[in-house]
Design a protein around this motif. Structure first.
Motif, PDB file in Angstrom:
ATOM      1  N   ILE A 165      36.988   7.592 -12.145  1.00 50.65           N
ATOM      2  CA  ILE A 165      35.789   8.152 -12.777  1.00 50.65           C
ATOM      3  C   ILE A 165      35.264   7.193 -13.840  1.00 50.65           C
ATOM      4  O   ILE A 165      34.058   6.945 -13.947  1.00 50.65           O
ATOM      5  N   VAL A 166      36.171   6.629 -14.634  1.00 48.93           N
ATOM      6  CA  VAL A 166      35.774   5.644 -15.645  1.00 48.93           C
ATOM      7  C   VAL A 166      35.142   4.428 -14.979  1.00 48.93           C
ATOM      8  O   VAL A 166      34.090   3.938 -15.418  1.00 48.93           O
ATOM      9  N   ARG A 167      35.771   3.944 -13.916  1.00 46.74           N
ATOM     10  CA  ARG A 167      35.241   2.770 -13.227  1.00 46.74           C
ATOM     11  C   ARG A 167      33.835   3.042 -12.682  1.00 46.74           C
ATOM     12  O   ARG A 167      32.934   2.205 -12.789  1.00 46.74           O
ATOM     13  N   ARG A 168      33.630   4.233 -12.123  1.00 48.51           N
ATOM     14  CA  ARG A 168      32.316   4.572 -11.572  1.00 48.51           C
ATOM     15  C   ARG A 168      31.275   4.705 -12.685  1.00 48.51           C
ATOM     16  O   ARG A 168      30.125   4.281 -12.513  1.00 48.51           O
ATOM     17  N   ALA A 169      31.669   5.282 -13.816  1.00 49.78           N
ATOM     18  CA  ALA A 169      30.748   5.418 -14.943  1.00 49.78           C
ATOM     19  C   ALA A 169      30.296   4.048 -15.442  1.00 49.78           C
ATOM     20  O   ALA A 169      29.110   3.839 -15.746  1.00 49.78           O
ATOM     21  N   LEU A 170      31.224   3.102 -15.493  1.00 43.51           N
ATOM     22  CA  LEU A 170      30.878   1.756 -15.944  1.00 43.51           C
ATOM     23  C   LEU A 170      29.981   1.051 -14.922  1.00 43.51           C
ATOM     24  O   LEU A 170      29.033   0.345 -15.294  1.00 43.51           O
ATOM     25  N   THR A 171      30.258   1.260 -13.637  1.00 42.10           N
ATOM     26  CA  THR A 171      29.439   0.647 -12.594  1.00 42.10           C
ATOM     27  C   THR A 171      27.991   1.129 -12.668  1.00 42.10           C
ATOM     28  O   THR A 171      27.045   0.356 -12.494  1.00 42.10           O
ATOM     29  N   LEU A 172      27.824   2.418 -12.953  1.00 40.76           N
ATOM     30  CA  LEU A 172      26.487   3.010 -13.021  1.00 40.76           C
ATOM     31  C   LEU A 172      25.852   2.854 -14.398  1.00 40.76           C
ATOM     32  O   LEU A 172      24.732   3.322 -14.614  1.00 40.76           O
ATOM     33  N   ASN A 173      26.590   2.220 -15.311  1.00 40.26           N
ATOM     34  CA  ASN A 173      26.102   2.045 -16.681  1.00 40.26           C
ATOM     35  C   ASN A 173      25.792   3.396 -17.328  1.00 40.26           C
ATOM     36  O   ASN A 173      24.792   3.555 -18.044  1.00 40.26           O
ATOM     37  N   ALA A 174      26.640   4.366 -17.076  1.00 35.45           N
ATOM     38  CA  ALA A 174      26.446   5.708 -17.624  1.00 35.45           C
ATOM     39  C   ALA A 174      26.913   5.756 -19.073  1.00 35.45           C
ATOM     40  O   ALA A 174      27.942   5.173 -19.431  1.00 35.45           O
ATOM     41  N   ALA A 175      26.144   6.456 -19.890  1.00 38.57           N
ATOM     42  CA  ALA A 175      26.527   6.642 -21.291  1.00 38.57           C
ATOM     43  C   ALA A 175      27.310   7.936 -21.494  1.00 38.57           C
ATOM     44  O   ALA A 175      28.041   8.082 -22.472  1.00 38.57           O
ATOM     45  N   SER A 176      27.153   8.861 -20.554  1.00 39.28           N
ATOM     46  CA  SER A 176      27.854  10.142 -20.646  1.00 39.28           C
ATOM     47  C   SER A 176      27.903  10.763 -19.257  1.00 39.28           C
ATOM     48  O   SER A 176      27.274  10.269 -18.318  1.00 39.28           O
ATOM     49  N   LEU A 177      28.652  11.827 -19.130  1.00 42.34           N
ATOM     50  CA  LEU A 177      28.695  12.526 -17.858  1.00 42.34           C
ATOM     51  C   LEU A 177      29.114  13.968 -18.035  1.00 42.34           C
ATOM     52  O   LEU A 177      29.724  14.345 -19.046  1.00 42.34           O
ATOM     53  N   ILE A 178      28.743  14.758 -17.045  1.00 39.57           N
ATOM     54  CA  ILE A 178      29.178  16.148 -16.925  1.00 39.57           C
ATOM     55  C   ILE A 178      30.033  16.218 -15.671  1.00 39.57           C
ATOM     56  O   ILE A 178      29.629  15.710 -14.618  1.00 39.57           O
ATOM     57  N   VAL A 179      31.203  16.816 -15.773  1.00 41.02           N
ATOM     58  CA  VAL A 179      32.053  16.977 -14.599  1.00 41.02           C
ATOM     59  C   VAL A 179      32.169  18.458 -14.282  1.00 41.02           C
ATOM     60  O   VAL A 179      32.000  19.319 -15.147  1.00 41.02           O
ATOM     61  N   ALA A 180      32.456  18.748 -13.028  1.00 45.24           N
ATOM     62  CA  ALA A 180      32.578  20.148 -12.614  1.00 45.24           C
ATOM     63  C   ALA A 180      33.475  20.249 -11.398  1.00 45.24           C
ATOM     64  O   ALA A 180      33.542  19.321 -10.582  1.00 45.24           O
ATOM     65  N   HIS A 181      34.174  21.356 -11.303  1.00 47.68           N
ATOM     66  CA  HIS A 181      34.901  21.657 -10.076  1.00 47.68           C
ATOM     67  C   HIS A 181      34.787  23.151  -9.828  1.00 47.68           C
ATOM     68  O   HIS A 181      34.489  23.932 -10.732  1.00 47.68           O
ATOM     69  N   ASN A 182      34.991  23.536  -8.585  1.00 43.49           N
ATOM     70  CA  ASN A 182      34.867  24.948  -8.218  1.00 43.49           C
ATOM     71  C   ASN A 182      36.225  25.600  -8.066  1.00 43.49           C
ATOM     72  O   ASN A 182      37.243  24.934  -7.846  1.00 43.49           O
ATOM     73  N   HIS A 183      36.244  26.909  -8.214  1.00 39.99           N
ATOM     74  CA  HIS A 183      37.408  27.728  -7.904  1.00 39.99           C
ATOM     75  C   HIS A 183      37.034  28.602  -6.710  1.00 39.99           C
ATOM     76  O   HIS A 183      36.241  29.543  -6.861  1.00 39.99           O
ATOM     77  N   PRO A 184      37.529  28.310  -5.524  1.00 43.47           N
ATOM     78  CA  PRO A 184      37.177  29.103  -4.343  1.00 43.47           C
ATOM     79  C   PRO A 184      37.481  30.585  -4.497  1.00 43.47           C
ATOM     80  O   PRO A 184      36.834  31.411  -3.855  1.00 43.47           O
TER      81      PRO A 184
END
Length: 268
Positions: free
Chosen positions: A201-220
């Protein structure tokens, strides 16, 4: 959902009632490790009066779509039944089969196999409608600071992953003004288990030059109260992202009808 926190390379496991997520701690040093339709189950509707059955399109034009029942809206979407299968009966059977509008819109192609009155063309149409709804909600997030649009974010995520039968972990990567750069599915698991890699996730954030992010997961299961493993995952992500000066804006647990926000609950 329960997190399995494992020091690389040998995983360790812990379990809890909500499901299981494997978290592989980051290798970065010092890291501590609404178009969306409600899923309030759709109960079978009473038979439509003959006049109503004959005029749903006319009533839609004169009174608007909100004046029509679920069955009438589905009937308009389907257009016509197959020989021997009245379109209103087909619409009713769909709601009975899937139990709710959300479940109907989340259905996979194979789930329509063998259903009377639903051939490949109509099954494809139902799936296309769902995807259009997702894209419309995604467009609503464009060019807006997402921290100012929490309801729109939750609507989008509920339609995206709220009805999935398996656990899914997604990231919304944001720029310095909290505008959406990209939404990506990071991990997909089974009903009870999913692996999440903070390092990736960190690597992808750096690749996209993201300054922040929101993460989410579902509970079936539909229950959104986070488990101890969900809390541990959130702590790991916050600490790992902070090392590269990327802010974790929120971690959302998505159910069919409810959402839990770690940020709103003080990250507890």
């Amino acid at each position: 959902m329960t997190v399995e926190t494992v020091a690389e390379p040998a995983p360790q496991a812990s379990t809890a009632a909500s499901g299981a997520v494997s978290v592989i701690p980051s290798a970065i040093p010092s890291a501590a490790a609404s178009l969306a339709t409600s899923d309030a189950g759709t109960s079978p509707e009473p038979p439509l009066p003959l006049r109503s059955r004959d005029m749903p399109r006319e009533r839609l034009r004169t009174a608007g779509a909100t004046a029509l029942s679920d069955i009438e809206l589905i009937a308009i979407l389907l257009g016509s039944g197959l020989p021997g299968h009245d379109v209103f009966n087909v619409a009713r059977s769909l709601l009975t089969r899937f139990g709710s509008l959300r479940a109907l819109l989340d259905a996979q192609p194979e789930e329509f196999d063998g259903l009377r009155g639903i051939g490949p063309a109509k099954a494809a149409l139902l799936q296309a409608i769902t995807e259009l709804a997702r894209r419309a909600l995604a467009e609503a997030l464009d060019d807006k600071p997402l921290v100012d649009s929490p309801a729109a974010v939750e609507d989008y995520l509920r339609l995206l992953i709220g009805g999935r039968p398996h656990e899914v972990f997604v990231c919304l990567f944001l720029d310095a003004r909290h505008r959406l750069i990209r939404s990506e599915e990071i991990s997909r698991g089974s009903l009870t288990r999913m692996a999440v890699y903070p390092r990736e996730i960190v690597r992808r954030a750096l690749t996209l030059n993201a300054a922040s992010l929101i993460v989410a997961h579902n509970h079936p299961s539909g229950a959104v109260q986070p488990s101890a493993s969900d809390r541990r995952l959130t702590r790991v992500l916050r600490e790992t992202l902070a090392l590269v000066e990327v802010q974790l804006v929120d971690h959302l647990v998505i159910g069919a009808r409810e959402t839990f926000s770690f940020a709103r609950h003080g990250w507890n």
